[in-house]
Design a protein around this motif. Structure first.
Motif, PDB file in Angstrom:
ATOM      1  N   TYR A  18       0.896  -1.162   0.000  1.00  0.00           N
ATOM      2  CA  TYR A  18       0.000   0.000   0.000  1.00  0.00           C
ATOM      3  C   TYR A  18       0.931   1.208   0.000  1.00  0.00           C
ATOM      4  O   TYR A  18       1.513   1.524   1.040  1.00  0.00           O
ATOM      5  N   PHE A  21       4.305   1.078   1.985  1.00  0.00           N
ATOM      6  CA  PHE A  21       4.210   0.055   3.038  1.00  0.00           C
ATOM      7  C   PHE A  21       3.905  -1.315   2.430  1.00  0.00           C
ATOM      8  O   PHE A  21       2.906  -1.482   1.719  1.00  0.00           O
ATOM      9  N   ALA A  23       2.603  -4.790   2.984  1.00  0.00           N
ATOM     10  CA  ALA A  23       1.797  -5.543   3.965  1.00  0.00           C
ATOM     11  C   ALA A  23       2.074  -7.034   3.867  1.00  0.00           C
ATOM     12  O   ALA A  23       2.015  -7.750   4.869  1.00  0.00           O
ATOM     13  N   PRO A  42       0.169 -12.319  14.763  1.00  0.00           N
ATOM     14  CA  PRO A  42      -0.397 -11.219  15.541  1.00  0.00           C
ATOM     15  C   PRO A  42      -1.109 -10.207  14.646  1.00  0.00           C
ATOM     16  O   PRO A  42      -0.941 -10.224  13.419  1.00  0.00           O
ATOM     17  N   SER A  43      -1.849  -9.325  15.266  1.00  0.00           N
ATOM     18  CA  SER A  43      -2.610  -8.308  14.533  1.00  0.00           C
ATOM     19  C   SER A  43      -1.682  -7.503  13.619  1.00  0.00           C
ATOM     20  O   SER A  43      -0.603  -7.099  14.016  1.00  0.00           O
ATOM     21  N   GLY A  44      -2.113  -7.310  12.384  1.00  0.00           N
ATOM     22  CA  GLY A  44      -1.372  -6.479  11.444  1.00  0.00           C
ATOM     23  C   GLY A  44      -0.287  -7.212  10.684  1.00  0.00           C
ATOM     24  O   GLY A  44       0.467  -6.599   9.916  1.00  0.00           O
ATOM     25  N   CYS A  45      -0.169  -8.535  10.837  1.00  0.00           N
ATOM     26  CA  CYS A  45       0.934  -9.266  10.191  1.00  0.00           C
ATOM     27  C   CYS A  45       0.650  -9.580   8.719  1.00  0.00           C
ATOM     28  O   CYS A  45       1.530 -10.081   8.018  1.00  0.00           O
ATOM     29  N   GLY A  46      -0.566  -9.317   8.250  1.00  0.00           N
ATOM     30  CA  GLY A  46      -0.853  -9.509   6.827  1.00  0.00           C
ATOM     31  C   GLY A  46      -1.717 -10.721   6.497  1.00  0.00           C
ATOM     32  O   GLY A  46      -1.876 -11.067   5.319  1.00  0.00           O
ATOM     33  N   LYS A  47      -2.323 -11.333   7.502  1.00  0.00           N
ATOM     34  CA  LYS A  47      -3.144 -12.532   7.263  1.00  0.00           C
ATOM     35  C   LYS A  47      -4.357 -12.216   6.396  1.00  0.00           C
ATOM     36  O   LYS A  47      -4.610 -12.874   5.393  1.00  0.00           O
ATOM     37  N   THR A  48      -5.107 -11.185   6.814  1.00  0.00           N
ATOM     38  CA  THR A  48      -6.339 -10.858   6.084  1.00  0.00           C
ATOM     39  C   THR A  48      -6.019 -10.386   4.676  1.00  0.00           C
ATOM     40  O   THR A  48      -6.722 -10.731   3.721  1.00  0.00           O
ATOM     41  N   THR A  49      -4.947  -9.613   4.538  1.00  0.00           N
ATOM     42  CA  THR A  49      -4.562  -9.143   3.207  1.00  0.00           C
ATOM     43  C   THR A  49      -4.265 -10.337   2.297  1.00  0.00           C
ATOM     44  O   THR A  49      -4.676 -10.367   1.136  1.00  0.00           O
ATOM     45  N   GLU A 165     -11.247 -15.095  10.726  1.00  0.00           N
ATOM     46  CA  GLU A 165     -11.581 -15.041  12.153  1.00  0.00           C
ATOM     47  C   GLU A 165     -13.071 -15.325  12.363  1.00  0.00           C
ATOM     48  O   GLU A 165     -13.771 -14.541  13.020  1.00  0.00           O
TER      49      GLU A 165
HETATM   50  P1  ATP Z   1      -5.726  -8.435  12.162  1.00  0.00           P
HETATM   51  O1  ATP Z   1      -5.526  -9.738  12.899  1.00  0.00           O
HETATM   52  O2  ATP Z   1      -5.667  -7.246  13.068  1.00  0.00           O
HETATM   53  O3  ATP Z   1      -6.920  -8.431  11.258  1.00  0.00           O
HETATM   54  P2  ATP Z   1      -3.986  -8.948   9.895  1.00  0.00           P
HETATM   55  O4  ATP Z   1      -2.811  -9.805  10.153  1.00  0.00           O
HETATM   56  O5  ATP Z   1      -5.147  -9.572   9.226  1.00  0.00           O
HETATM   57  O6  ATP Z   1      -4.431  -8.233  11.232  1.00  0.00           O
HETATM   58  P3  ATP Z   1      -3.989  -7.143   7.672  1.00  0.00           P
HETATM   59  O7  ATP Z   1      -5.420  -6.679   7.811  1.00  0.00           O
HETATM   60  O8  ATP Z   1      -3.682  -8.069   6.589  1.00  0.00           O
HETATM   61  O9  ATP Z   1      -3.467  -7.720   9.050  1.00  0.00           O
HETATM   62  O10 ATP Z   1      -3.090  -5.842   7.533  1.00  0.00           O
HETATM   63  C1  ATP Z   1      -1.684  -5.935   7.349  1.00  0.00           C
HETATM   64  C2  ATP Z   1      -1.104  -4.536   7.345  1.00  0.00           C
HETATM   65  O11 ATP Z   1      -1.531  -3.835   6.173  1.00  0.00           O
HETATM   66  C3  ATP Z   1      -1.540  -3.673   8.531  1.00  0.00           C
HETATM   67  O12 ATP Z   1      -0.427  -2.923   8.971  1.00  0.00           O
HETATM   68  C4  ATP Z   1      -2.599  -2.782   7.953  1.00  0.00           C
HETATM   69  O13 ATP Z   1      -2.639  -1.551   8.626  1.00  0.00           O
HETATM   70  C5  ATP Z   1      -2.144  -2.612   6.527  1.00  0.00           C
HETATM   71  N1  ATP Z   1      -3.271  -2.374   5.608  1.00  0.00           N
HETATM   72  C6  ATP Z   1      -4.312  -3.221   5.404  1.00  0.00           C
HETATM   73  N2  ATP Z   1      -5.170  -2.703   4.487  1.00  0.00           N
HETATM   74  C7  ATP Z   1      -4.656  -1.519   4.127  1.00  0.00           C
HETATM   75  C8  ATP Z   1      -5.062  -0.488   3.212  1.00  0.00           C
HETATM   76  N3  ATP Z   1      -6.180  -0.596   2.480  1.00  0.00           N
HETATM   77  N4  ATP Z   1      -4.271   0.586   3.097  1.00  0.00           N
HETATM   78  C9  ATP Z   1      -3.123   0.708   3.814  1.00  0.00           C
HETATM   79  N5  ATP Z   1      -2.683  -0.218   4.681  1.00  0.00           N
HETATM   80  C10 ATP Z   1      -3.431  -1.318   4.839  1.00  0.00           C
END
Ligand code: ATP
Length: 383
Positions: A18, A21, A23, A42-49, A165
């Protein structure tokens, strides 16, 4: 190749940025047919992406996503043969259970109503809600609503079901029941499930394989047992279960055995098949708490560390011992509470000893020495 080894999902050096950054960095792995695969971190590690790139809700900035061997990188979500169940599973409130599940087949495929009825009722049987077909979502419990969402996502028999989740909104008891239920449903339908969670216990209980992620990087992929016994990084060692991580220096290496000395001056013998460690290297010795036993003296057979018992916490069948060493670092042991010797009392001096195959070595030093108390005794029990 056997069918269960056929890759349903392939991530080919996938990256997602992004702006500046990143992800997800270079995700490169496949998920087999009928596999229960968790993405954990952990939260923010990129799983959902990563999950969104498989579903098609996000486009990779580099690399390719393949489904059933076909590059779908530029195919929109509704044209991909995967379905997603989110934490907020938003059922249509005005429709009954049957119509919620029939919604997909009725709108996408122009199937005749008799066939739709058969498919929907079969799937409601799989999720054990066939007797609830005419109820509205508001007349169901949280777990039942979750199962309707699952039936709705599975009724078209996609190549894979993606779950973000999905149990996070449920209370602990229901979540544990749904973990077993989800695994049963997955086995019954035989479809690959890709499950995103930050709960290691959940991942370990349900998964055939787990991808552990940290800061956008897939640190390790393996079976729960592999990852627990042979973590590839300090992050993985600390994230899965609890681990005593002792900083040490390699003193010698020969015939599958490393001799290391901890920063506290104790020599430890570590069996390893790895040849990548060199003399003088900074390493970490991992001792899993359930492999440690209290003793009145260190034996020659394995090894041991001496200290003072600062805490003894009974947890039903097991007890947690916290032992403070001379340099102040704390070690944690998880032992059978029913066979605990009477001399194990808070304040007493004792040793923690282990079998020769217990120590495991990792490159690098942790930020903080001693036990990483992730407080997940059920993880050890599940393995
Ligand atoms: P969680 O368990 O909190 O859902 P996650 O591991 O699923 O976390 P992601 O949602 O994949 O994390 O996000 C990974 C990183 O990418 C995070 O730092 C998030 O802030 C960033 N991110 C996600 N979507 C966007 C976006 N549309 N624009 C900018 N940054 C993004």
């Amino acid at each position: 190749m056997a069918d269960e080894q056929r890759a349903v999902i392939e991530l080919d050096h996938v990256q997602k940025a992004y702006g500046d950054f990143v992800a997800v960095h270079d995700a490169n792995f496949s998920i087999g047919n009928g596999e229960f695969f968790a993405m954990l971190g952990p939260s923010g590690c990129g799983k959902t992406t990563t999950l969104k790139m498989i579903a098609g809700f996000e486009q990779p900035t580099a690399g390719r996503v393949l489904l059933d061997g076909v590059d779908v990188s530029s195919v929109p979500p509704y044209r991909r043969n995967v379905n997603t169940v989110f934490q907020q599973y938003a059922l249509f409130p005005h429709m009954n259970v049957f119509d919620n599940v029939a919604f997909g087949p009725r709108s996408v495929k122009k199937m005749d109503e008799a066939r739709i009825k058969k498919d929907v009722m079969e799937m409601l049987e799989v999720v054990r809600l066939d007797k609830f077909a005419s109820r509205k979502p508001s007349q169901l419990s949280g777990g039942q609503q979750q199962r309707v969402a699952l039936a709705r996502a599975l009724v078209n028999l996609p190549s894979a079901l993606l779950l973000d989740e999905p149990l996070a909104a449920l209370d602990l008891k229901l979540r544990e029941a749904m973990q077993i239920e989800l695994k049963r449903i997955q086995r019954e339908v035989g479809i690959s499930f890709v499950f995103v969670t930050h709960d290691q216990g959940e991942a370990i209980t349900m998964s055939d394989r787990i991808a552990v992620m940290s800061e956008g990087v897939v640190e390790q992929i393996g079976t729960p047992t592999d990852i627990y016994r042979a973590p590839k990084s300090l992050f993985v060692a600390g994230f899965i279960g609890s681990a005593n991580l002792l900083p040490a220096i390699v003193e010698s290496s020969a015939a599958g055995v490393l001799h290391v000395r901890t920063t506290d001056g104790v020599g430890i013998r570590v069996p390893t098949s790895s040849t990548t460690f060199s003399i003088g290297q900074q390493v970490c010795v991992m001792l899993r708490p359930e492999r440690l036993q209290p003793a009145q003296a260190v034996t020659e057979a394995g090894g041991g560390l001496e200290g003072t018992l600062t805490d003894l916490v009974y947890q039903g069948a097991t007890a947690r011992l916290l032992v403070r060493q001379g340099d102040g670092t704390e070690l944690s042991a998880l032992v059978d509470a029913t066979t605990l010797p009477t001399w194990v009392q808070p304040g007493s001096k004792l040793s923690l000893v282990w079998a020769p195959d217990c120590p495991y070595v990792l490159a690098g030093w942790p930020d903080r020495a001693g036990a990483t108390t992730t407080n997940v005794d059920h993880v050890e029990a599940a393995l």
